[in-house]
Design a protein around this motif. Sequence first.
Motif, PDB file in Angstrom:
ATOM      1  N   ALA A   1      -2.824   7.995  -6.732  1.00 59.03           N
ATOM      2  CA  ALA A   1      -1.593   8.780  -6.548  1.00 59.03           C
ATOM      3  C   ALA A   1      -1.207   9.458  -7.854  1.00 59.03           C
ATOM      4  O   ALA A   1      -0.817  10.624  -7.865  1.00 59.03           O
ATOM      5  CB  ALA A   1      -0.473   7.873  -6.049  1.00 59.03           C
TER       6      ALA A   1
ATOM      7  N   PHE B   1       0.836  -1.200   0.000  1.00 53.21           N
ATOM      8  CA  PHE B   1       0.000   0.000   0.000  1.00 53.21           C
ATOM      9  C   PHE B   1       0.872   1.252   0.000  1.00 53.21           C
ATOM     10  O   PHE B   1       0.622   2.202  -0.744  1.00 53.21           O
ATOM     11  CB  PHE B   1      -0.942   0.006   1.210  1.00 53.21           C
ATOM     12  CG  PHE B   1      -1.669   1.318   1.375  1.00 53.21           C
ATOM     13  CD1 PHE B   1      -2.685   1.674   0.500  1.00 53.21           C
ATOM     14  CD2 PHE B   1      -1.314   2.206   2.377  1.00 53.21           C
ATOM     15  CE1 PHE B   1      -3.338   2.887   0.618  1.00 53.21           C
ATOM     16  CE2 PHE B   1      -1.956   3.427   2.509  1.00 53.21           C
ATOM     17  CZ  PHE B   1      -2.973   3.767   1.626  1.00 53.21           C
ATOM     18  N   TYR B   2       1.885   1.234   0.827  1.00 49.82           N
ATOM     19  CA  TYR B   2       2.753   2.415   0.927  1.00 49.82           C
ATOM     20  C   TYR B   2       3.383   2.740  -0.427  1.00 49.82           C
ATOM     21  O   TYR B   2       3.355   3.891  -0.876  1.00 49.82           O
ATOM     22  CB  TYR B   2       3.833   2.169   1.980  1.00 49.82           C
ATOM     23  CG  TYR B   2       4.642   3.394   2.338  1.00 49.82           C
ATOM     24  CD1 TYR B   2       4.068   4.443   3.033  1.00 49.82           C
ATOM     25  CD2 TYR B   2       5.979   3.501   1.978  1.00 49.82           C
ATOM     26  CE1 TYR B   2       4.807   5.572   3.368  1.00 49.82           C
ATOM     27  CE2 TYR B   2       6.732   4.620   2.317  1.00 49.82           C
ATOM     28  CZ  TYR B   2       6.137   5.652   3.011  1.00 49.82           C
ATOM     29  OH  TYR B   2       6.872   6.765   3.338  1.00 49.82           O
ATOM     30  N   LEU B   3       3.926   1.725  -1.081  1.00 52.83           N
ATOM     31  CA  LEU B   3       4.564   1.957  -2.379  1.00 52.83           C
ATOM     32  C   LEU B   3       3.531   2.408  -3.415  1.00 52.83           C
ATOM     33  O   LEU B   3       3.751   3.364  -4.171  1.00 52.83           O
ATOM     34  CB  LEU B   3       5.273   0.694  -2.860  1.00 52.83           C
ATOM     35  CG  LEU B   3       6.435   0.200  -1.978  1.00 52.83           C
ATOM     36  CD1 LEU B   3       6.987  -1.109  -2.514  1.00 52.83           C
ATOM     37  CD2 LEU B   3       7.536   1.248  -1.898  1.00 52.83           C
ATOM     38  N   GLN B   4       2.390   1.751  -3.412  1.00 51.02           N
ATOM     39  CA  GLN B   4       1.365   2.107  -4.405  1.00 51.02           C
ATOM     40  C   GLN B   4       0.807   3.499  -4.155  1.00 51.02           C
ATOM     41  O   GLN B   4       0.444   4.207  -5.093  1.00 51.02           O
ATOM     42  CB  GLN B   4       0.223   1.085  -4.379  1.00 51.02           C
ATOM     43  CG  GLN B   4       0.590  -0.218  -5.063  1.00 51.02           C
ATOM     44  CD  GLN B   4      -0.522  -1.224  -4.921  1.00 51.02           C
ATOM     45  OE1 GLN B   4      -0.491  -2.081  -4.056  1.00 51.02           O
ATOM     46  NE2 GLN B   4      -1.540  -1.112  -5.758  1.00 51.02           N
ATOM     47  N   SER B   5       0.751   3.883  -2.877  1.00 54.78           N
ATOM     48  CA  SER B   5       0.198   5.207  -2.570  1.00 54.78           C
ATOM     49  C   SER B   5       1.123   6.306  -3.082  1.00 54.78           C
ATOM     50  O   SER B   5       0.775   7.476  -3.049  1.00 54.78           O
ATOM     51  CB  SER B   5      -0.025   5.363  -1.065  1.00 54.78           C
ATOM     52  OG  SER B   5       1.207   5.597  -0.413  1.00 54.78           O
ATOM     53  N   ARG B   6       2.316   5.921  -3.550  1.00 56.53           N
ATOM     54  CA  ARG B   6       3.222   6.882  -4.182  1.00 56.53           C
ATOM     55  C   ARG B   6       3.199   6.726  -5.695  1.00 56.53           C
ATOM     56  O   ARG B   6       4.132   7.141  -6.383  1.00 56.53           O
ATOM     57  CB  ARG B   6       4.640   6.691  -3.647  1.00 56.53           C
ATOM     58  CG  ARG B   6       4.953   7.475  -2.375  1.00 56.53           C
ATOM     59  CD  ARG B   6       3.850   7.488  -1.371  1.00 56.53           C
ATOM     60  NE  ARG B   6       4.163   8.191  -0.128  1.00 56.53           N
ATOM     61  CZ  ARG B   6       3.268   8.574   0.750  1.00 56.53           C
ATOM     62  NH1 ARG B   6       1.965   8.350   0.524  1.00 56.53           N
ATOM     63  NH2 ARG B   6       3.613   9.182   1.855  1.00 56.53           N
ATOM     64  N   GLY B   7       2.158   6.078  -6.178  1.00 59.27           N
ATOM     65  CA  GLY B   7       1.971   5.997  -7.625  1.00 59.27           C
ATOM     66  C   GLY B   7       2.616   4.788  -8.273  1.00 59.27           C
ATOM     67  O   GLY B   7       2.446   4.553  -9.465  1.00 59.27           O
ATOM     68  N   ILE B   8       3.367   4.024  -7.481  1.00 56.54           N
ATOM     69  CA  ILE B   8       4.091   2.888  -8.051  1.00 56.54           C
ATOM     70  C   ILE B   8       3.090   1.769  -8.370  1.00 56.54           C
ATOM     71  O   ILE B   8       2.356   1.336  -7.477  1.00 56.54           O
ATOM     72  CB  ILE B   8       5.180   2.417  -7.065  1.00 56.54           C
ATOM     73  CG1 ILE B   8       6.177   3.570  -6.831  1.00 56.54           C
ATOM     74  CG2 ILE B   8       5.882   1.166  -7.574  1.00 56.54           C
ATOM     75  CD1 ILE B   8       7.171   3.324  -5.723  1.00 56.54           C
ATOM     76  N   PRO B   9       3.044   1.325  -9.625  1.00 56.78           N
ATOM     77  CA  PRO B   9       2.060   0.309  -9.996  1.00 56.78           C
ATOM     78  C   PRO B   9       2.238  -0.977  -9.183  1.00 56.78           C
ATOM     79  O   PRO B   9       3.358  -1.299  -8.762  1.00 56.78           O
ATOM     80  CB  PRO B   9       2.355   0.042 -11.480  1.00 56.78           C
ATOM     81  CG  PRO B   9       3.092   1.248 -11.967  1.00 56.78           C
ATOM     82  CD  PRO B   9       3.849   1.764 -10.785  1.00 56.78           C
ATOM     83  N   ALA B  10       1.136  -1.697  -8.995  1.00 60.17           N
ATOM     84  CA  ALA B  10       1.132  -2.862  -8.111  1.00 60.17           C
ATOM     85  C   ALA B  10       2.239  -3.851  -8.447  1.00 60.17           C
ATOM     86  O   ALA B  10       2.943  -4.337  -7.555  1.00 60.17           O
ATOM     87  CB  ALA B  10      -0.237  -3.550  -8.170  1.00 60.17           C
TER      88      ALA B  10
ATOM     89  N   VAL C   1      -5.152   2.137  -5.877  1.00 63.21           N
ATOM     90  CA  VAL C   1      -4.335   3.001  -5.012  1.00 63.21           C
ATOM     91  C   VAL C   1      -3.315   3.793  -5.826  1.00 63.21           C
ATOM     92  O   VAL C   1      -3.182   5.014  -5.669  1.00 63.21           O
ATOM     93  CB  VAL C   1      -3.605   2.146  -3.949  1.00 63.21           C
ATOM     94  CG1 VAL C   1      -2.678   3.020  -3.110  1.00 63.21           C
ATOM     95  CG2 VAL C   1      -4.609   1.420  -3.067  1.00 63.21           C
ATOM     96  N   ASP C   2      -2.589   3.101  -6.699  1.00 62.53           N
ATOM     97  CA  ASP C   2      -1.540   3.783  -7.455  1.00 62.53           C
ATOM     98  C   ASP C   2      -2.126   4.763  -8.474  1.00 62.53           C
ATOM     99  O   ASP C   2      -1.533   5.803  -8.757  1.00 62.53           O
ATOM    100  CB  ASP C   2      -0.601   2.774  -8.132  1.00 62.53           C
ATOM    101  CG  ASP C   2      -1.339   1.712  -8.908  1.00 62.53           C
ATOM    102  OD1 ASP C   2      -2.302   1.134  -8.371  1.00 62.53           O
ATOM    103  OD2 ASP C   2      -0.967   1.451 -10.071  1.00 62.53           O
TER     104      ASP C   2
END
Lengths: 429, 277
Positions: free
Chosen positions: B87, A379-388, B83-84
């Motif tokens: 962002a 979640f943390y990584l994705q919440s920075r726009g990083i695709p799943a 989520v992504d």
Amino acid sequence: MASGPAPEPAVGVETDSGAQTAMGAALATERAALKETGGITDGAVAVGVTPSTPRRPAGGSPADVRPERVRSTDPDVFGAPTGREEEWRFTPLDRLRVLLDGAPSDAHLSVDSELPEGVELVEVPSDSLDVPAPVDRLSALALQRAGSALVVRVPKALEVEAPVVLRLTGTGLDQVVWGHVVVDVAEQARATVVLEHSGSAHYAANVSVLVGDGAALQLVQVQGWADDAVHGAHVASRLGRDARLVSTAVTLGGDLVRLNETVEFTGTGGEVELRGVSFADGGQHLEARLLVDHSVPDCRSNVLYKSALHGDEAHTVWVGDVLIRAAATGTDTYELNRNLLLSPEARADSVPNLEIETGEIAGAGHASATGRFDDEQLFYLQSRGIPAEVARRMVVRGFFADVVEDLGVRELEERLMATIEAELEGAFA
Amino acid sequence: MADSTQRAAGATLEIRGLTVAVDDKEILTGVDLTIRAGETHAIMGPNGSGKSTLAYAIAGHPKYTVTGGTVTLDGEDVLAMAVDERARAGVFLAMQYPVEVPGVSVSNFLRSAATAIRGEAPKLRLWVKEQKEAMGRLKMDPAFAERNVNEGFSGGEKKRHEILQLELLQPKIAVLDETDSGLDVDALRVVSEGVNRVRESGRTGVLLITHYTRILNYIRPDFVHVFVGGRIVDEGGAELADELEANGYTKYDGAGVPAGGRELPRGPVAPGAVTTA
Ligand SMILES: Nc1ncnc2c1ncn2[C@@H]1O[C@H](COP(=O)(O)OP(=O)(O)OP(=O)(O)O)[C@@H](O)[C@H]1O
Ligand SMILES: [Mg+2]
């Protein structure tokens, strides 16, 4: 040949903590992470985490917790495995049968080497060597059938910076290949040795690792086999006084890879780091069985094995036995196995086992954790726009980083990380 | 507050009648809130009132289930985005408890994030400079770039790292969940300056969740919302924060939803506060 003094009444200790001294930083971090996630399981499901040995009932009669460990050069001393034995119970014997049948063969892997100045590579008859004895039928067969050994010799007090590289390549499955490789680092010498396996083969081997008094060896073994390879080996290390060994097994390819790693100390002050990384995908069986035998005082051992698994019938097995004999006062040992299940069909068996015969030790502990992706990290990584899928790759890469990025051979570290990433890309495609 | 040009250029986040449950327990009971680029909204409310739940729900944390209402960014349905995607659409959450990611270095993480948000990998040389300068402004030791994400960071260091990301990613809407908690006086000033640099562009709308007026002295809010029982029960200007700090939330007692049951709202009620599950 018997295993030395029969174990005194031993106690199977199941714990994920213990008095610690001198732990690697990586391990310290791991332990902190484990604490935070509550010890034995992190993430979600613990799979197949069962003690290998029944705990002795309180007040029960003293009894050996496992059958005496037999060591012999004679294959018949061991008998043919049935799959019911403790040491074979996780192994799909049908897939290993081709090796266990023991058909004689003079097939070889092709050998390519990089030898820094002063390092020798010679072939000698196996029976002329003083190496640790086989631990099971497969390794005894391999010793007998191989007949000769390829010896990498680092002479006394030689310090080599550049890695010694041996590339062993399988060229086909028509015949079993029986192999014996000896890495002999004489006293006060220092070297890095990389043993890389690739190609297709049915390969059974002994790797004898001799680290002389005051010597230091960084050993990396890469199992980068083709999908159809079957590889069974006994990696037997013997450390002299104040010797240091960092041994890393990286297993990525092969249909079945089963490594039996044993460590023995012949003098005080020895120190071993046993590390492993494996990535099992659909149908692969990757097994590592370790025995660190502390029989002399004041030696240290640290074990850190990590596996990621993905796909149907992906199976890893880690059995980590540490034996602290009565004479081995001042021992400091810690072992940790972490498994990351990337898909629900994968299965990781993890069996840490400590047997302690003296109370006068500096520290002993072990932990095992099998879990799935940490949703919070993703979640943390994705919440920075990083695709799943990128986030998943970053997390798995990070999971392996402390082992892979510490091999001491930069080019190899990068190549292995790239291979792991390629596996991941396949897994998440 | 945003002038009309900025407003035309800037983004708008609209939350309407938002209800959210965690493990079948309803936490948000109907939130209505509009945040425009250039505006700063503060949310204050007692522990457990659902402030972080609102933040996570906007960011799309899988633990939180939206049971009703809408969230849109310039008319786009945020709730329908992964989520992504949220962002990349411009939503940023500075977390109350930032997550440790073992084995992933800060520099790798930041560059991956910037690549995702900007749609292309920033040129390495320019990026190194940009990152270094941003860290310098936040008085972060350059050594942090090589450390693993949040691993072993102190509470204050984690918060600085969140604001570093805010500055580098330049979101349209930034939700800052208790970024001020646990900061010493100097760190609070440094972090506030970081937030203010982003606000000055006029292109970012800020939702600042806090318990203390301390940070509001550095970051003056345009609006203060009082959050009780999973929804907004009162609104005012910056002066409302001072009143809350002096008098607490007792005047709103009963405005929210007590545990175990739902009551009809008393006191000031925001539209959409009463919903059925
Ligand atoms: N899994 C869960 N099951 C039940 N209740 C939960 C769960 N997770 C969170 N909650 C509850 O949701 C409520 C709202 O929590 P939230 O973290 O949003 O509060 P908050 O306003 O941010 O509080 P604080 O000021 O302490 O940060 C709390 O009462 C919390 O206990
Ligand atoms: Mg909160």
